[in-house]
Design an enzyme around this catalytic site. Structure first.
Site, PDB file in Angstrom:
ATOM      1  N   TYR A 149      31.269  -4.100 -48.615  1.00 16.44           N
ATOM      2  CA  TYR A 149      30.396  -3.761 -49.747  1.00 16.44           C
ATOM      3  C   TYR A 149      31.228  -3.448 -50.998  1.00 16.44           C
ATOM      4  O   TYR A 149      31.226  -4.183 -51.950  1.00 16.44           O
ATOM      5  CB  TYR A 149      29.487  -2.594 -49.380  1.00 16.44           C
ATOM      6  CG  TYR A 149      28.452  -2.289 -50.432  1.00 16.44           C
ATOM      7  CD1 TYR A 149      27.309  -3.069 -50.542  1.00 16.44           C
ATOM      8  CD2 TYR A 149      28.607  -1.226 -51.316  1.00 16.44           C
ATOM      9  CE1 TYR A 149      26.349  -2.810 -51.516  1.00 16.44           C
ATOM     10  CE2 TYR A 149      27.655  -0.952 -52.284  1.00 16.44           C
ATOM     11  CZ  TYR A 149      26.530  -1.748 -52.384  1.00 16.44           C
ATOM     12  OH  TYR A 149      25.582  -1.493 -53.344  1.00 16.44           O
ATOM     13  N   HIS A 155      14.359  -6.470 -51.457  1.00 12.76           N
ATOM     14  CA  HIS A 155      15.814  -6.319 -51.419  1.00 12.76           C
ATOM     15  C   HIS A 155      16.333  -6.071 -50.005  1.00 12.76           C
ATOM     16  O   HIS A 155      17.526  -6.176 -49.755  1.00 12.76           O
ATOM     17  CB  HIS A 155      16.230  -5.177 -52.348  1.00 12.76           C
ATOM     18  CG  HIS A 155      17.684  -5.192 -52.706  1.00 12.76           C
ATOM     19  ND1 HIS A 155      18.280  -6.271 -53.328  1.00 12.76           N
ATOM     20  CD2 HIS A 155      18.673  -4.273 -52.513  1.00 12.76           C
ATOM     21  CE1 HIS A 155      19.569  -5.996 -53.521  1.00 12.76           C
ATOM     22  NE2 HIS A 155      19.826  -4.804 -53.026  1.00 12.76           N
TER      23      HIS A 155
END
Length: 685
Positions: A457, A655
């Protein structure tokens, strides 16, 4: 099937340009930003057809889906929590699209309290959060339709489960904070005009108070609006309901902190911290002494106390000082739980309210523990422990004795004893040591041919800690390797680690990821032909940067719901709030040049790219699908090799949160099928 034997949908190119500091930038696919246009919808349909035609011809795709359905089909529970006289918990029978909220009295039988599977026929309307009044007699819950961040709020009496009052609409990025049984505080934005929900900016948050049995149109504005314009505003009450606490921010890092004494009529809102230089929140009030969790002058965080009469930062006194390990805190049973990250894994200490250490909680292995918070009067709490090889397991914890006991074991079909997860440290380009957890079968032979998924990430101070994934069983059972590095930009080593991956330091994040791939190859875990890179949202940006900077390093790319146009990300929905991490093209010529150089959409050029499957969703109003649409169109245009470039657009999804079980299994099956196919591997049942 060779995708080159089929033609991609013809994607029209426009001649739109922008000029930044005398540099002209072409944006030929900007028309795809209009998610409401017939042309965009037609393009999505045609792209999805090509993608599904390709995936349909992978012989083991359906077998992987069937295996995932079998793996998923076990009872899943959340840790219990108490509200009023009931104990509540979530449970999914196995393949239910959404988990069901149950409750039970002590020694009673569980009953369904709220079943989100009844919200819609296809399971795409989900429960987006629930908040109970202090006595447990009332509950307000949020629902999300099709994965949207826009929510509705419904209030019910817990005694008979009947709704009361009107349904609140157009609530976004909000908690629900009850004030007695009279009403609650919530936050939202002015909703964009009809037809532009995805693209329209959501600039300024507002905090409202809703009194029960009154119209939402009469709700009182408490904070925000024209007088105090802030992008993110949240509110909560201290557990004794004496203080309303308001947090206000311009971006995703740092916040102002305000409070109001609700026991004093006409008491105004007072400022504790009036800038965005640090993060802070009030976690407790004990007899007029506030407990403040903060990273002010403490990048790894600390807990301080201060008298409510004069709570300015200069009066703060350390209760749990900063250490070399990043701190998070929770409260329960009149105690403080200090949740430390030690090289991205959990270490939990229990303190009393005077800051005296009482217990270190013994965890079953190295991994992630969370969920210690409970009410002040409780004498036990529940926490969940997990790791990459330890399925989520719920433990009951006795606060007085410091002892844990097994409460509920996971029912997933996974033989943990056959697998291992080990941490290594490797040097990035500038010599910084980066931790990475590598998971695989214990008897794996490392010959450079192991299918490997590298996931990361690297942004917004988010910490990637070990967590079990049912989907990853597909990879691990095939002799594969799952690797997760903790890149700069995350929060694993505090705010300094975060800042080292922001704005003009963002390339550090990409370098850390590239070095992780090189480490795996150099140490024979895998090789270029058997390596896939994956990430979502900010991690999708990471994979996009890998595609443009090092397409020679891996075979498969899986960018999901990614931020891929770095010159325009801040012009959609809440994207402007990410500027603290990214900077914007308007900030300065230096910032523009930096963003323009690495922005995946703009950095694409004619080249031989790895097999790529971009994934997004039609209701993603956080990272709008235009990012993925434009990037996929341009990548298809510039692909010179034979590897496929596909885009998979989920419908009635957002999302990520709230997706139905069917949607999750479908996307995961397609991911593994695409990955194995493009590594020229089969799949063994």
């Amino acid at each position: 099937m060779d995708i080159k034997t089929q033609s991609y949908p013809r994607t029209a190119k426009g001649i739109i340009t922008d000029t930044y500091f005398e540099t002209v930038v072409a944006d030929p696919y900007r028309w795809l930003e209009d998610d409401t246009s017939a042309a965009t919808k037609n393009w999505v349909q045609e792209e999805n057809k090509v993608t599904q035609d390709y995936l349909h011809q992978i012989p083991f795709r359906d077998k992987i889906r069937q295996k995932l359905e079998k793996l998923w089909n076990y009872e899943k529970f959340s840790a219990p929590f108490k509200e009023g006289k009931y104990t509540y918990f979530y449970k999914n029978d196995g393949l239910q699209n959404q988990p069901v909220l149950y409750r039970q009295l002590e020694n009673g039988e569980p009953e369904v309290f709220l079943d989100p599977n009844t919200f819609s026929a296809d399971g795409t309307t989900s429960l987006g959060g629930i908040s109970f009044s202090k006595d447990g007699s009332l509950a307000a819950y949020q629902i999300s339709e099709g994965g949207s961040d826009w929510r509705k709020v419904i209030v019910l009496k817990t005694s008979d489960k009947n709704s009361i009052g009107e349904t609140l609409a157009d609530v976004k990025f909000s908690g629900l904070a009850w004030k007695g049984n009279e009403g609650f505080y919530y936050s939202s934005y002015e909703k964009p005009k009809e037809g532009s929900q995805l693209a329209g900016l959501t600039q300024y948050h507002q905090l409202f108070y809703h009194k029960l049995n009154t119209s939402q149109s009469t709700d009182q504005l408490i904070f925000g609006g024209e007088t105090t314009k802030r992008r993110y505003i949240g509110a909560y009450l201290t557990e004794d309901e004496r203080f309303l606490v308001i947090s206000a921010a311009e971006g995703t890092t740092g916040n102002e902190l305000y409070f109001q004494d609700l026991t004093k009529p006409n008491s105004g809102i007072k400022t504790i911290v009036g800038n965005f230089d640090s993060h802070q929140e009030i976690i407790e009030n004990v007899d007029g002494k506030l407990f403040v969790f903060t990273n002010l002058n403490a990048p790894n965080y600390k807990l301080v106390t201060v008298d409510v009469a004069d709570p300015k930062p200069e009066n703060w006194q350390d209760l749990i000082p900063e250490t070399e390990n990043v701190l998070d805190v929770a409260t329960g049973g009149g105690k403080i739980f200090a949740e430390y990250l030690k090289d991205a894994t959990s270490m939990i200490l229990q303190y009393d309210n005077a800051g005296k250490l009482e217990h270190q909680i013994l965890l079953p292995a190295v991994g992630t523990a969370g969920g210690f918070g409970t009410k002040k009067e409780e004498r036990e709490t529940y926490y969940t422990f997990t790791s990459y090889v330890y399925p989520p397991t719920i433990f009951k914890y006795n606060i007085a004795s410091g002892k844990s006991e097994l409460y509920k074991k996971s029912g997933v079909a996974f033989a943990s004893e056959k697998y291992e997860s080990k941490q290594v440290f490797y040097p990035s380009k500038d010599g910084t040591k980066i931790p990475m957890l590598i998971t695989h079968k214990k008897d794996t032979v490392f010959n450079g041919k192991n299918p490997t998924l590298l996931y990361a990430y690297g942004g917004f101070g988010v910490s990637l800690t070990p967590a079990f994934s049912t989907s990853n069983i597909i990879l691990l059972e095939q002799g594969g390797v799952y690797a997760v590095p903790n890149l700069r930009g995350g929060g694993e080593y505090g705010e300094n680690w975060h800042l080292a991956g922001t704005k003009l330091n963002k390339q550090n994040v990409f370098d850390d990821f590239i070095a992780a791939a090189e480490y795996l190859i150099q140490n024979n875990y895998t090789s270029k032909d058997y390596l896939a890179v994956s990430g979502g949202s900010n991690g999708g940006l990471l994979v996009g940067a890998m595609l443009t900077q090092r397409p020679d390093l891996f075979a498969v790319a899986l960018p999901a719901v990614g931020v891929l146009d770095m010159l325009r990300y801040h012009k959609f929905t809440a994207g402007a709030g990410w500027a603290y991490d990214y900077g914007t093209a308007e900030d300065s010529e230096e910032m523009f040049d930096y963003l323009y150089k690495y922005s995946p959409y703009h950095a694409l050029k004619s080249a031989d790219y790895p097999a790529t499957m971009v994934t997004t969703a039609d209701h993603d109003d956080r990272v709008v699908p235009a990012h993925s649409f434009k990037f996929a169109a341009r990548l298809q245009e510039f692909q010179q090799g034979n590897a496929p470039v596909l885009i998979r657009v989920e419908t009635k999804a957002g999302h990520g949160a709230g997706r139905s079980t069917a949607q999750i299994i479908g996307q995961e099956a397609d991911k593994w099928a695409f990955m194995f196919k493009n590594m020229n591997l089969g799949w063994k049942e």
